[in-house]
Design a protein around this motif. Sequence first.
Motif, PDB file in Angstrom:
ATOM      1  N   GLY A  87      53.506   8.887  30.450  1.00 41.67           N
ATOM      2  CA  GLY A  87      54.244   8.652  31.460  1.00 41.67           C
ATOM      3  C   GLY A  87      55.750   8.538  31.186  1.00 41.67           C
ATOM      4  N   THR A  88      56.703   7.939  32.116  1.00 41.46           N
ATOM      5  CA  THR A  88      57.945   8.049  31.910  1.00 41.46           C
ATOM      6  C   THR A  88      58.437   6.445  31.998  1.00 41.46           C
ATOM      7  OG1 THR A  88      58.430  10.224  33.236  1.00 41.46           O
ATOM      8  CG2 THR A  88      60.409   8.526  33.079  1.00 41.46           C
ATOM      9  N   GLY A  89      59.147   6.293  30.992  1.00 46.56           N
ATOM     10  CA  GLY A  89      59.798   4.819  31.043  1.00 46.56           C
ATOM     11  C   GLY A  89      58.824   3.794  30.910  1.00 46.56           C
ATOM     12  N   THR A  90      58.816   2.784  31.636  1.00 46.61           N
ATOM     13  CA  THR A  90      57.691   1.687  31.590  1.00 46.61           C
ATOM     14  C   THR A  90      56.559   2.220  32.116  1.00 46.61           C
ATOM     15  OG1 THR A  90      58.639   0.962  33.636  1.00 46.61           O
ATOM     16  CG2 THR A  90      59.611  -0.030  32.103  1.00 46.61           C
ATOM     17  N   ALA A  91      56.203   3.312  32.657  1.00 48.41           N
ATOM     18  CA  ALA A  91      55.001   3.777  32.988  1.00 48.41           C
ATOM     19  C   ALA A  91      54.300   4.260  31.837  1.00 48.41           C
ATOM     20  CB  ALA A  91      54.955   5.039  34.193  1.00 48.41           C
ATOM     21  N   ALA A  92      54.745   4.473  30.591  1.00 52.52           N
ATOM     22  CA  ALA A  92      54.040   5.019  29.368  1.00 52.52           C
ATOM     23  C   ALA A  92      53.540   3.606  28.827  1.00 52.52           C
ATOM     24  CB  ALA A  92      55.061   5.673  28.640  1.00 52.52           C
ATOM     25  N   ARG A  93      52.600   3.910  27.795  1.00 48.72           N
ATOM     26  CA  ARG A  93      51.976   2.809  26.953  1.00 48.72           C
ATOM     27  C   ARG A  93      51.866   3.271  25.548  1.00 48.72           C
ATOM     28  NH1 ARG A  93      53.291   0.718  31.137  1.00 48.72           N
ATOM     29  NH2 ARG A  93      52.220  -0.629  32.677  1.00 48.72           N
ATOM     30  N   PHE A  94      51.930   2.107  24.677  1.00 50.64           N
ATOM     31  CA  PHE A  94      51.838   2.465  23.204  1.00 50.64           C
ATOM     32  C   PHE A  94      50.985   1.132  22.743  1.00 50.64           C
ATOM     33  CE2 PHE A  94      55.970   4.273  24.402  1.00 50.64           C
ATOM     34  CZ  PHE A  94      55.884   5.365  23.946  1.00 50.64           C
ATOM     35  N   TYR A  95      50.493   1.350  21.609  1.00 50.18           N
ATOM     36  CA  TYR A  95      49.912   0.279  20.969  1.00 50.18           C
ATOM     37  C   TYR A  95      50.077   0.404  19.540  1.00 50.18           C
ATOM     38  CZ  TYR A  95      45.785  -2.726  19.806  1.00 50.18           C
ATOM     39  OH  TYR A  95      44.917  -3.778  19.684  1.00 50.18           O
ATOM     40  N   GLU A  96      51.032  -0.576  19.168  1.00 47.24           N
ATOM     41  CA  GLU A  96      51.745  -0.840  17.906  1.00 47.24           C
ATOM     42  C   GLU A  96      52.360   0.436  17.472  1.00 47.24           C
ATOM     43  OE1 GLU A  96      51.808  -3.575  16.323  1.00 47.24           O
ATOM     44  OE2 GLU A  96      50.287  -4.915  17.381  1.00 47.24           O
ATOM     45  N   PRO A  97      53.429   0.891  18.266  1.00 47.50           N
ATOM     46  CA  PRO A  97      54.385   1.890  17.927  1.00 47.50           C
ATOM     47  C   PRO A  97      55.114   1.516  16.601  1.00 47.50           C
ATOM     48  CG  PRO A  97      55.270   0.893  19.679  1.00 47.50           C
ATOM     49  CD  PRO A  97      53.816   0.411  19.622  1.00 47.50           C
ATOM     50  N   PHE A  98      54.820   2.356  15.538  1.00 52.40           N
ATOM     51  CA  PHE A  98      55.215   1.928  14.232  1.00 52.40           C
ATOM     52  C   PHE A  98      56.650   2.716  13.515  1.00 52.40           C
ATOM     53  CE2 PHE A  98      54.675   0.027   9.968  1.00 52.40           C
ATOM     54  CZ  PHE A  98      54.164  -1.242  10.357  1.00 52.40           C
ATOM     55  N   ALA A  99      56.647   4.031  13.485  1.00 49.03           N
ATOM     56  CA  ALA A  99      57.734   4.606  13.047  1.00 49.03           C
ATOM     57  C   ALA A  99      58.177   5.504  14.279  1.00 49.03           C
ATOM     58  CB  ALA A  99      57.166   5.404  11.819  1.00 49.03           C
ATOM     59  N   VAL A 100      59.442   6.109  13.773  1.00 50.47           N
ATOM     60  CA  VAL A 100      60.206   6.778  14.820  1.00 50.47           C
ATOM     61  C   VAL A 100      60.939   8.119  13.945  1.00 50.47           C
ATOM     62  CG1 VAL A 100      60.003   5.593  16.948  1.00 50.47           C
ATOM     63  CG2 VAL A 100      61.718   5.128  15.164  1.00 50.47           C
ATOM     64  N   ALA A 101      60.963   9.308  14.448  1.00 48.77           N
ATOM     65  CA  ALA A 101      61.799  10.261  14.057  1.00 48.77           C
ATOM     66  C   ALA A 101      62.273  11.277  15.097  1.00 48.77           C
ATOM     67  CB  ALA A 101      61.111  11.089  13.033  1.00 48.77           C
ATOM     68  N   VAL A 102      63.360  11.442  14.826  1.00 45.03           N
ATOM     69  CA  VAL A 102      64.077  12.426  15.842  1.00 45.03           C
ATOM     70  C   VAL A 102      64.010  13.960  15.223  1.00 45.03           C
ATOM     71  CG1 VAL A 102      66.275  13.192  16.937  1.00 45.03           C
ATOM     72  CG2 VAL A 102      65.973  10.593  16.633  1.00 45.03           C
ATOM     73  N   LEU A 103      63.799  14.698  15.932  1.00 43.39           N
ATOM     74  CA  LEU A 103      63.439  16.208  15.875  1.00 43.39           C
ATOM     75  C   LEU A 103      63.753  16.878  17.014  1.00 43.39           C
ATOM     76  CD1 LEU A 103      62.809  17.756  13.090  1.00 43.39           C
ATOM     77  CD2 LEU A 103      60.324  17.771  13.714  1.00 43.39           C
ATOM     78  N   GLY A 104      64.446  18.252  16.914  1.00 43.07           N
ATOM     79  CA  GLY A 104      64.905  19.024  17.994  1.00 43.07           C
ATOM     80  C   GLY A 104      65.297  18.347  19.171  1.00 43.07           C
ATOM     81  N   GLY A 105      65.899  17.165  19.017  1.00 37.93           N
ATOM     82  CA  GLY A 105      66.567  16.468  20.399  1.00 37.93           C
ATOM     83  C   GLY A 105      65.754  15.477  20.888  1.00 37.93           C
ATOM     84  N   ASP A 106      64.206  15.465  20.362  1.00 36.11           N
ATOM     85  CA  ASP A 106      63.274  14.566  20.960  1.00 36.11           C
ATOM     86  C   ASP A 106      62.924  13.691  20.164  1.00 36.11           C
ATOM     87  OD1 ASP A 106      62.794  15.863  23.691  1.00 36.11           O
ATOM     88  OD2 ASP A 106      61.801  17.283  22.464  1.00 36.11           O
ATOM     89  N   LEU A 107      62.410  12.594  20.484  1.00 37.85           N
ATOM     90  CA  LEU A 107      61.839  11.476  19.470  1.00 37.85           C
ATOM     91  C   LEU A 107      60.601  11.411  19.443  1.00 37.85           C
ATOM     92  CD1 LEU A 107      62.944   8.667  18.199  1.00 37.85           C
ATOM     93  CD2 LEU A 107      62.254   7.548  20.176  1.00 37.85           C
ATOM     94  N   TYR A 108      59.879  11.255  18.318  1.00 38.38           N
ATOM     95  CA  TYR A 108      58.461  11.588  17.827  1.00 38.38           C
ATOM     96  C   TYR A 108      57.975   9.969  17.381  1.00 38.38           C
ATOM     97  CZ  TYR A 108      58.845  16.180  18.843  1.00 38.38           C
ATOM     98  OH  TYR A 108      59.041  17.323  19.497  1.00 38.38           O
ATOM     99  N   VAL A 109      56.769   9.423  18.005  1.00 39.61           N
ATOM    100  CA  VAL A 109      56.564   7.949  17.362  1.00 39.61           C
ATOM    101  C   VAL A 109      55.229   8.095  16.903  1.00 39.61           C
ATOM    102  CG1 VAL A 109      55.913   6.064  18.531  1.00 39.61           C
ATOM    103  CG2 VAL A 109      57.700   7.189  19.579  1.00 39.61           C
ATOM    104  N   ALA A 110      55.089   7.407  15.807  1.00 38.13           N
ATOM    105  CA  ALA A 110      53.627   7.042  15.209  1.00 38.13           C
ATOM    106  C   ALA A 110      53.140   5.902  15.949  1.00 38.13           C
ATOM    107  CB  ALA A 110      53.943   6.548  13.530  1.00 38.13           C
ATOM    108  N   ASP A 111      52.266   6.166  17.036  1.00 37.43           N
ATOM    109  CA  ASP A 111      51.681   5.114  17.744  1.00 37.43           C
ATOM    110  C   ASP A 111      50.323   4.674  17.086  1.00 37.43           C
ATOM    111  OD1 ASP A 111      51.267   3.726  19.669  1.00 37.43           O
ATOM    112  OD2 ASP A 111      50.456   5.287  21.274  1.00 37.43           O
ATOM    113  N   ALA A 112      50.670   3.706  16.029  1.00 39.64           N
ATOM    114  CA  ALA A 112      49.583   3.356  14.894  1.00 39.64           C
ATOM    115  C   ALA A 112      48.161   3.039  15.453  1.00 39.64           C
ATOM    116  CB  ALA A 112      50.210   2.254  14.186  1.00 39.64           C
ATOM    117  N   ASN A 113      47.978   2.105  16.360  1.00 41.08           N
ATOM    118  CA  ASN A 113      46.814   1.883  16.531  1.00 41.08           C
ATOM    119  C   ASN A 113      46.006   2.643  17.927  1.00 41.08           C
ATOM    120  OD1 ASN A 113      46.614  -0.229  14.929  1.00 41.08           O
ATOM    121  ND2 ASN A 113      46.516  -2.104  16.110  1.00 41.08           N
TER     122      ASN A 113
END
Length: 347
Positions: free
Chosen positions: A80-106
Amino acid sequence: MKTITTLAACLMSIGLVACGGGGTSAPSSAVIGLSLDSTTAPTKLYVANADNQTIQTVDLTTNAVTTLAGLAGTAGTTNGTGTAARFYEPFAVAVLGGDLYVADANNYAIRKVTTAGVTSTLAGTVATSGSADGTGTAATFSVIKGLTGLGNYLYALDTFNQTVRKIDITSGAVTTIAGYAGTLGSTDNATGSAARFNYPFGIAVDSSSNLYVTDTLNHTIRVISASGAVTTLAGSVGVSGSADGTGTAAKFNIPAGIATDGTNLFVADSGNHTIRKVVIATGVVTTFAGTAGTSGNTNGTGTAAKFNSPLGLTLDSTGNLYVTDQLYTKIRKITSAGVVTTLSATF
């Protein structure tokens, strides 16, 4: 009440629980992974706030903290967008091609977050752990702790699988490039699945696609060439310590985050409360900031500065380092001259 204890404790846990462990509704905060919006002219810092279940941004001019995606204290799997999205222990982040990628660990997945906060799942079957290579949801992971990127590829440390995975961001195709799923060890001078790791945690990539990995519970720094050959650059397998030196003469204690400028590596040596510098060409290790065995929150230069379990780490093109510190509650900045200050950002 904060649920994080120590990096060592959560890494050695036999359960599929990421560092943090705040559960599905925890108000605590744990700033872990860091990534800049630009290495050449950074204006903001992206933060994976694991226990808060959010991706946050820090304005590098004002230190103002805002939430880009996720809802504080509420875990889940929703795209989803903004606060509508959910994660479970997001742990690492990397910027690539203008977007952000997240290691959503759990959630055992790689998530994509646009600059507008639109969150989607790039790879992995959300809430299903495994080790299968495949494309998109056909691939499975088991607690991803490290993430970096170059060109069209992400490189992820699938920590609880003891493997290094490669993800094509254009297709979501996932392959395993080093390590053997579910088998830990320290096998060196090996290629691909013949290599072994012991809870790898931090990962960095240079312009030639060489990968640098903190093999955390082996207390070593490993190198993976573009062809998948794995060697040890510094540290002595299974021996923790704080000695500066060359190659195996150097010692680390729970090395965590790592970053590179192409010539040197900078390592958050968490158990020593220090930032170490490793010359890639020679394996010479020195202590860049902090004093081994002495925790604290002092700003200063070099060994006059004090840290408390530094963990995540990122680097800009002028040599400024940003480090998550103070048991994952503060972000410190270290200049190329080793001058340490504390960002006034509050999480």
